[in-house]
Scaffold this motif. Structure first.
Motif, PDB file in Angstrom:
ATOM      1  N   ASN A  10       0.749  -1.336  -0.120  1.00 35.83           N
ATOM      2  CA  ASN A  10      -0.144   0.223  -0.154  1.00 35.83           C
ATOM      3  C   ASN A  10       0.932   1.243   0.098  1.00 35.83           C
ATOM      4  OD1 ASN A  10      -1.369   2.194   1.530  1.00 35.83           O
ATOM      5  ND2 ASN A  10      -2.980   0.795   0.946  1.00 35.83           N
ATOM      6  N   ASP A  11       0.708   1.988  -0.975  1.00 37.24           N
ATOM      7  CA  ASP A  11       1.433   3.408  -1.132  1.00 37.24           C
ATOM      8  C   ASP A  11       1.191   4.241  -0.041  1.00 37.24           C
ATOM      9  OD1 ASP A  11       2.555   2.384  -3.606  1.00 37.24           O
ATOM     10  OD2 ASP A  11       1.121   3.807  -4.754  1.00 37.24           O
ATOM     11  N   PHE A  12       0.038   4.386   0.402  1.00 39.85           N
ATOM     12  CA  PHE A  12      -0.229   5.159   1.721  1.00 39.85           C
ATOM     13  C   PHE A  12       0.657   4.843   2.947  1.00 39.85           C
ATOM     14  CE2 PHE A  12      -2.577   6.824   5.379  1.00 39.85           C
ATOM     15  CZ  PHE A  12      -2.478   7.852   5.318  1.00 39.85           C
ATOM     16  N   PHE A  13       0.616   3.509   3.139  1.00 40.81           N
ATOM     17  CA  PHE A  13       1.330   2.880   4.302  1.00 40.81           C
ATOM     18  C   PHE A  13       2.676   3.265   4.225  1.00 40.81           C
ATOM     19  CE2 PHE A  13       3.536  -0.787   6.125  1.00 40.81           C
ATOM     20  CZ  PHE A  13       3.240  -0.696   7.344  1.00 40.81           C
ATOM     21  N   ALA A  15       4.386   5.322   2.349  1.00 43.78           N
ATOM     22  CA  ALA A  15       4.861   6.782   2.523  1.00 43.78           C
ATOM     23  C   ALA A  15       4.616   7.294   4.116  1.00 43.78           C
ATOM     24  CB  ALA A  15       3.663   7.599   1.725  1.00 43.78           C
ATOM     25  N   THR A  16       3.664   6.763   4.931  1.00 45.98           N
ATOM     26  CA  THR A  16       3.536   7.184   6.116  1.00 45.98           C
ATOM     27  C   THR A  16       4.729   6.723   7.006  1.00 45.98           C
ATOM     28  OG1 THR A  16       1.138   6.848   5.979  1.00 45.98           O
ATOM     29  CG2 THR A  16       1.773   6.700   8.087  1.00 45.98           C
ATOM     30  N   SER A  19       7.388   9.194   6.292  1.00 49.89           N
ATOM     31  CA  SER A  19       7.091  10.419   6.822  1.00 49.89           C
ATOM     32  C   SER A  19       7.248  10.542   8.552  1.00 49.89           C
ATOM     33  CB  SER A  19       5.428  10.787   6.390  1.00 49.89           C
ATOM     34  OG  SER A  19       5.394  10.984   5.153  1.00 49.89           O
ATOM     35  N   LYS A 113       4.249   8.827  -6.737  1.00 51.89           N
ATOM     36  CA  LYS A 113       3.022   8.908  -5.517  1.00 51.89           C
ATOM     37  C   LYS A 113       3.685   9.177  -4.234  1.00 51.89           C
ATOM     38  CE  LYS A 113      -1.401   7.278  -4.131  1.00 51.89           C
ATOM     39  NZ  LYS A 113      -2.363   6.275  -4.203  1.00 51.89           N
ATOM     40  N   ILE A 114       4.583   8.083  -3.829  1.00 58.71           N
ATOM     41  CA  ILE A 114       5.162   8.251  -2.414  1.00 58.71           C
ATOM     42  C   ILE A 114       5.974   9.341  -2.438  1.00 58.71           C
ATOM     43  CG2 ILE A 114       6.573   7.020  -0.973  1.00 58.71           C
ATOM     44  CD1 ILE A 114       5.587   4.271  -2.018  1.00 58.71           C
ATOM     45  N   LYS A 116       5.953  12.262  -3.827  1.00 57.73           N
ATOM     46  CA  LYS A 116       5.248  13.568  -3.688  1.00 57.73           C
ATOM     47  C   LYS A 116       4.571  13.674  -2.459  1.00 57.73           C
ATOM     48  CE  LYS A 116       1.341  15.766  -5.797  1.00 57.73           C
ATOM     49  NZ  LYS A 116       0.238  15.804  -6.850  1.00 57.73           N
ATOM     50  N   PHE A 117       4.213  12.478  -1.958  1.00 60.32           N
ATOM     51  CA  PHE A 117       3.560  12.519  -0.578  1.00 60.32           C
ATOM     52  C   PHE A 117       4.750  12.787   0.626  1.00 60.32           C
ATOM     53  CE2 PHE A 117       2.407  10.861   3.547  1.00 60.32           C
ATOM     54  CZ  PHE A 117       1.062  11.047   3.503  1.00 60.32           C
ATOM     55  N   PHE A 121       4.830  16.311   2.640  1.00 60.93           N
ATOM     56  CA  PHE A 121       4.613  16.203   4.162  1.00 60.93           C
ATOM     57  C   PHE A 121       5.724  16.895   4.947  1.00 60.93           C
ATOM     58  CE2 PHE A 121       5.397  14.098   7.991  1.00 60.93           C
ATOM     59  CZ  PHE A 121       4.346  14.309   8.913  1.00 60.93           C
TER      60      PHE A 121
END
Length: 403
Positions: A10-13, A15-16, A19, A113-114, A116-117, A121
């Motif tokens: 998962n890209d959001f995970f 990237a988190t 971050s 995507k990652i 950029k996020f 952030f």
């Protein structure tokens, strides 16, 4: 297993996780250690998952991984030359990011995507950090009470109050982190248009205020350096030489006026008898052991013998001197060659992010030892590895477009 697979893909995970590591840099060392551990566990899990579960053929290691491996091995080998091996072993533990970050980030799925996020952030968290710090400063001025003039005249006496909310108050290391957000913000503005010039202006003003009120002297050198390279970055190629020349002349004139108008107060800002003493001891030690140095962790015994007192961490507060003092000319070569290698890559690829980072790093190396501290090393290895991967991705995209 399916849930784990869904999570680590998962890209959001992902990237988190990156971050969260960035956030950890602004807080106490214990928080930073948690951030390093979390990034390390996820990174190694990803590596093993791709290798053994997905049966993905991993690309060969990038040269930079071997460079940092050699730098770390110097610290292992030079334990045998140290008269304080217990301190040396602590350094080996502290320097583990040299082995960890270049490897993890090479195989971390850093898609656009990652990237950029994470970069967005980073910029906005730096802005939030500075605004909160300014709020804490205002609160302390009102309630302490302390006058603004008293704070500005002796910022070193009050800066722990400004950073009390984060439980980490080293103004120089915090300074290099949030100042790096300026070129990153400009990069995002040019590539994705998701950071506006108004945000950049507010970020610049907020960071400048924090630097002034916390007495981060190195920031007075880093800011004009970054502004100069940012101006070069946004200027059209045909106007670049003219604008660069005018900018350099302007900075020189302003610097001359400031220097002669506020000569004593400005120069006094950079005077530091304790640091001067530490550097003299380091130079004397280098003269005695120029080729091999005093060994990993051997600096402490040298400074203890000199009976150095003060609030400073006992090292030369200069990575160039400290590296040679500890490992000699022979042992210092790998680190300096690694940095030169990164610098050459940045210039060849005209990589704005990597070049900005290296300039910040090389400046802070004049006053601190980022490669031998619990805060400086994770910062240096994370961002150098991250920007190098971004640079490689951009290079590969360019090749595809040309083809």
């Amino acid at each position: 297993m399916k849930k784990i697979q869904t999570l680590i893909e998962n890209d959001f995970f992902l990237a988190t996780i990156l971050s969260a590591f960035i956030v950890s840099q602004f807080f106490a060392l214990k928080i930073t250690a948690i951030g390093i551990s979390l990034l390390g566990i996820i990174g190694i899990t990803l590596l093993l998952y791709n290798k053994f579960y997905k049966k993905t053929k991993l690309q060969k290691l990038q040269p930079i991984v071997y460079c940092w491996l050699v730098v770390y091995l110097v610290r292992v080998v030079w334990l045998f030359f140290s008269n304080s091996r217990s301190d040396g072993f602590l350094w080996l533990d502290r320097c583990l990011p040299m082995l960890l970050f270049p490897l993890i980030l090479q195989y971390y799925p850093l898609n656009e995507k990652i990237i950029k996020f994470v970069l967005t952030f980073f910029v906005r968290f730096c802005l939030a950090f500075c605004l909160i710090t300014i709020g804490i400063i205002i609160y302390n001025i009102i309630t302490f009470p302390v006058s603004v003039s008293a704070w500005l005249n002796t910022p070193k006496s009050f800066y722990p109050l400004a950073f009390s909310w984060s439980n980490y108050d080293h103004p120089s290391y915090l300074c290099i982190i949030y100042l790096l957000s300026l070129p990153v913000g400009l990069y995002l503005n040019r590539h994705y248009r998701n950071i506006t010039f108004i945000e950049l202006a507010i970020l610049f003003i907020a960071e400048t205020i924090v630097i002034i009120f916390t007495g981060a002297r190195i920031g007075f050198i880093i800011i004009p350096t970054l502004l100069f390279i940012m101006i070069i970055y946004i200027m059209p190629q045909r106007k670049l030489k003219i604008i660069s020349f005018i900018t350099m002349i302007t900075i020189a004139l302003i610097g001359t006026v400031v220097l002669f108008t506020f000569k004593n107060s400005f120069l006094d800002t950079f005077k530091d008898s304790e640091r001067s003493c530490l550097r003299e001891i380091a130079i004397s030690s280098i003269k005695e052991n120029p080729l091999i140095g005093v060994g990993t962790g051997g600096m402490k015994s040298i400074f203890d013998k000199a009976n150095v007192a003060g609030d400073l961490i006992i090292n030369p507060h200069n990575q160039y001197l400290g590296e040679i003092m500890q490992f000699g000319i022979i042992g210092a070569i790998p680190l300096f060659v690694t940095l030169i290698y990164l610098f050459i890559i940045a210039l060849q690829r005209k990589d704005f992010l990597l070049l900005s980072f290296l300039l910040v790093l090389m400046i802070i190396m004049l006053t601190e030892m980022p490669f031998d501290t619990g805060k400086g090393l994770p910062f240096a290895l994370f961002f150098s590895s991250l920007f190098l991967v971004i640079s490689q991705n951009n290079k590969n995209v360019s090749k595809i477009q040309i083809t």
